[in-house]
Design a protein around this motif. Sequence first.
Motif, PDB file in Angstrom:
ATOM      1  N   UNK A 283       0.854  -1.078  -0.300  1.00 40.80           N
ATOM      2  CA  UNK A 283       0.143  -0.281  -0.452  1.00 40.80           C
ATOM      3  C   UNK A 283       0.656   1.940  -0.090  1.00 40.80           C
ATOM      4  N   UNK A 284       1.397   0.987   0.596  1.00 35.01           N
ATOM      5  CA  UNK A 284       2.901   2.339   1.036  1.00 35.01           C
ATOM      6  C   UNK A 284       3.470   2.587  -0.724  1.00 35.01           C
ATOM      7  N   UNK A 285       3.341   1.909  -1.123  1.00 35.00           N
ATOM      8  CA  UNK A 285       4.545   1.602  -2.811  1.00 35.00           C
ATOM      9  C   UNK A 285       3.700   2.577  -3.826  1.00 35.00           C
ATOM     10  N   UNK A 286       1.830   2.538  -3.793  1.00 39.37           N
ATOM     11  CA  UNK A 286       1.227   2.468  -4.858  1.00 39.37           C
ATOM     12  C   UNK A 286       0.728   3.642  -4.329  1.00 39.37           C
TER      13      UNK A 286
END
Lengths: 582, 527
Positions: A283-286
């Motif tokens: 989630x952090x990456x998107x």
Amino acid sequence: MAAAPPYALYVCPCSSLSSTTLAVHAKRASAAPADAQADEDSTFNSHDPRANYALYPLDHLLFCNECDCIRCPRCYTEEILNWYCPSCMFEVPSSQVKNDGNRCARNCYDCPICTSALTVAALPRPSETHLNPNETEQGRYILQCGYCEWSSLDQTIEFSKPTKITEQLAKKRKEQRRRKPEDKAVSTAHGADQVDGYENLMAFYKEQLAESGDASNTYSSSPYSSPANLAKIMSLYGGLSVNALKKAREKPQPMREARTDKEGLQVHSLDSSAVDEETVRRLQAVDWQDTPTHEQRFSGPLNHQAIQTNELWPVATPLRIRKGKRCSVCRQFLSRPEPKIPNLRYKIRLLASNYVPRLLLRPLNASSTTPNPAFRLRPNEAEMSPLQPNIMQQYLLTVRNPIFETVKITLATSSSTPGKVSSRVTILCPSFTVGPAGDVWDEALSSSTTSVATDDGGRQAAMASLTGKSTDEADRQPEAGKIWTRSRNSTSIILEVVPGALKPPPSIVPKSDDEMLAEELTEDKDVLEIPIFVRAQWDAVEDTDASASAGRKHERRAAEGEKVRKELAYWCVIGVGHIADG
Amino acid sequence: MAAPPSPSADYFAGRQTARTRPPPTVLPERQRTGGGPGTPGSPRTPVLGRSISSQFASPGSYRGEQEDTVVYELGARHISAGFAGESRPRCILRFHPDMGRRVGEYRQYDPQYTSSRRGSTKRNAWGDGYELYRTDCRGLDLGLVHDKLERAVRTVHADFLQLDQKPRKAVLAVPSLLPTPLLEVALRILFNHYAQPPSVQILSTPILACVGAGLRNALVIELGWEEIVITAVGEYREVFQRRSVRAGKRLSEITALMLQDEVKKANPGEEGKVDFAHAEDVVERLGWCKPQPQQSSANEKETIKQIPLPDGQSTSMAVPFSRLSEPAEDLFFTASDLQDLDDNDLPLHVLAYRVLLALPLDLRALCISRIVLTGGLGSFPGLRSRLLCELNELVGKRGWDPVAKYGSATAWHERTLRERSANIAAARQAGTDGESSANPTKQAAPDFVPARHRKHDDIKDHVTLKSERNHGARPQDIIVKGVVRGVETLGPWAGASMVASLRIKGVREVEREDFLKHGLKDGAAVY
């Protein structure tokens, strides 16, 4: 607001709008008659939140000519005649519909991002083999969206042939599920666990139910399924009685719970927080743009649990249906299209607009003739100009009669409109007749349309016919009790409206917060809408087969050709326009 | 029958082969009419798999296979529907203000239509229009609920289920303790709809979540819209339940406040009003919660998320990723200052702990290793691990002592604990169990009485005997007890689908005729 004002919306008589809060419920035993009375007497409030569910444009309503009643979606039942895909227009047989998930099982897919239709596109060959196509090499195809540039390559899905996309997709999905059994976070997101888990659990429950001693379940497909049957058969064919058998058997153990992965138990222990951490890391990456909106997630069952947009699967096009509609009271067909898909005609269609007098409103002093609002594409500038509060406006209300009898119309409205902004409304001539609709040629051939008006139009109309309308029109004054104009099947009367002010006059006393809040207007509350109760009466010639029908015994004595008085009453809400702020 | 008979076959032979082909349901009809030339005149023993004559066959025992049931799940925010025996619902329909527009109004599709959203100003409660009902029924317009739900059910049927006229049974899954007036409204709509189910079976979501997890006992934590409902389920029965309003609605509200702060910080002049739709979007798309209570965020570099501004401008605001977890942490895991006043003041894990504390010992041991998260926020990223962690910590710290603070009696309490732990240590030396436990309070610790002094002999007790025999039979199946453990569920809808397809008889099944005549019988006293 169906369209820009002025517009007219109709209320089906089936909807009762008495608000049933719990307080009313609690003392209903005593208050019920009074309540019903109040419902009958009260004016229809078009600004009530429930009114949105009761108002329909006339074109959306049907009419039952057996019951002489307007029918809205609440009071007709629907029967599905056939299912078809709106994209490829192929009809789907009813036996297949459910198994395919009410979706097209051919090559029709919708884009999961923007819901437009996907097309199958061929991928270009690599350049080295471009001019030298290998015989054994298969083509590569993808699904592509022509609108938002999504393609199935985002999911790394390619097809080997351009047909049978559904089959190939299902295969790909299975592969993907099998490929990532250890990567739990991903598989959860794909919803694969849901299917596997469900199957495992179902198998487990079935086994447990069979084991837990319910003998009937083992023979659930046989005639010995119910204990009563078994008892009868056992007593017929001798030997042991069922009770003896039951005693002989040991008491069944209660069914246990699932314990292993294979039985459908998915454990999340304290140590397995890595899965969640992985989810958070992803989630952090998107980016914001790469997370699906809830519309995208609810587009299809496969996408319910997607976290990123690139996890979304193409959505098979949902099927559409063609429905026959029956009156829920007398069960006759109100609307029934031709069964063939390409055929757009109807076998039966009883539209309300062919039976119900239609109301039209336009300003009296309109310089140009306004076209029928049904044909308007966009609102005129002049019509958009807001109404000035507290300034009297005159409107021409035209009632058009669609049936072949002369109709006596009675209009009623409360002197001030319900809702937050109350405007004063006066109908100058509330009771009048409208001539029958006939052949259009009748009107064209008859020399003067106004000659009909003499029967109760009064002196003014007679004068108009003598002197010619155009000269009189300019200085003609609306008069109470007088019809304005009349043509073959429509009559126009004058409506006087004094729009109320949106805000009450400023006062010296400072207002409390509650009052301020109460004054704040929600969307569309500034629209001046006039509820009018329309009552139409006419004498219909009762045809023999209708009078012989069972439901009309009281009319049976009416001899053939005798006139029967019919009546239709309904609320109609006329939107006049927005009231100016200030 | 379909193949044309070969010219050599005579008429009767052709008929006889045809007789075996029609489905068994057709057979009794033909036997009774006694027509066909191949029909034997005398009764004979029926063969299994064929029909026996109608006096033995109960009606419907054959149609059972293809008869399908429609499963609805109703919540404050959504209705989902599908068919029994499928793992996912066919559709999930969420309530939305645009669903309440007039027929024939298409303004919301106009790209120029800036939804002024004047409806969602402070005049209305937060999220008004996005929910079907409030559990507080006072002042709730039931007529409006009826209208909304009726339209939704019609949409579900026309667009997703698309069933033919055959009446089908229905299963309705509702949250437990759904107010009776609302349940009545829902039933009335289902019965009056043209699909006309002959009966509706009512099931409650905690039980179904339990079924969907494959368990008999569970602690079901339903992270719903208006309320968190923590239910202890024992043998498929709701045993104990507590609620708190720290749930989805509040989460979106807090998130909105957080976003407004961010907007103000970025450009101080702006008011930065965040409406419901936007706040909920942020929660659903980027909301998260730390999987571990103390995670050192120092070593991680801060990720900045660009979130579009609520009024749909092209610019966006930058919100640190860690900031997005704050609303959930505040809501679920922060204790309020007012200690122990109300369930609503308690953090999620403390509330769960209290529920467990109120349970009988045996059930508590089972439930704590069967924690099931479900509801709208059930799959909120990170929440599940965090909850288990917090709960584990809490149990480790406090044990299962219902008294949190003994005040002046602390000394006494500690002494008893010491004595108790000495007893346990002695018992452990005897080598009865090999479990090691750091904290004595964690043990259930009954007063230790040697077995020979007990009046009731546990060892020769017939219940014990039986259960031990059972254990002996399946040594591989050890029932997990007493450990904090979560279990995944397929969700209440899938549970209902299973229950319906296995044709489990529900306790509450409402017949159409009865309902239309008498209304809800049990709740009818209210009206």
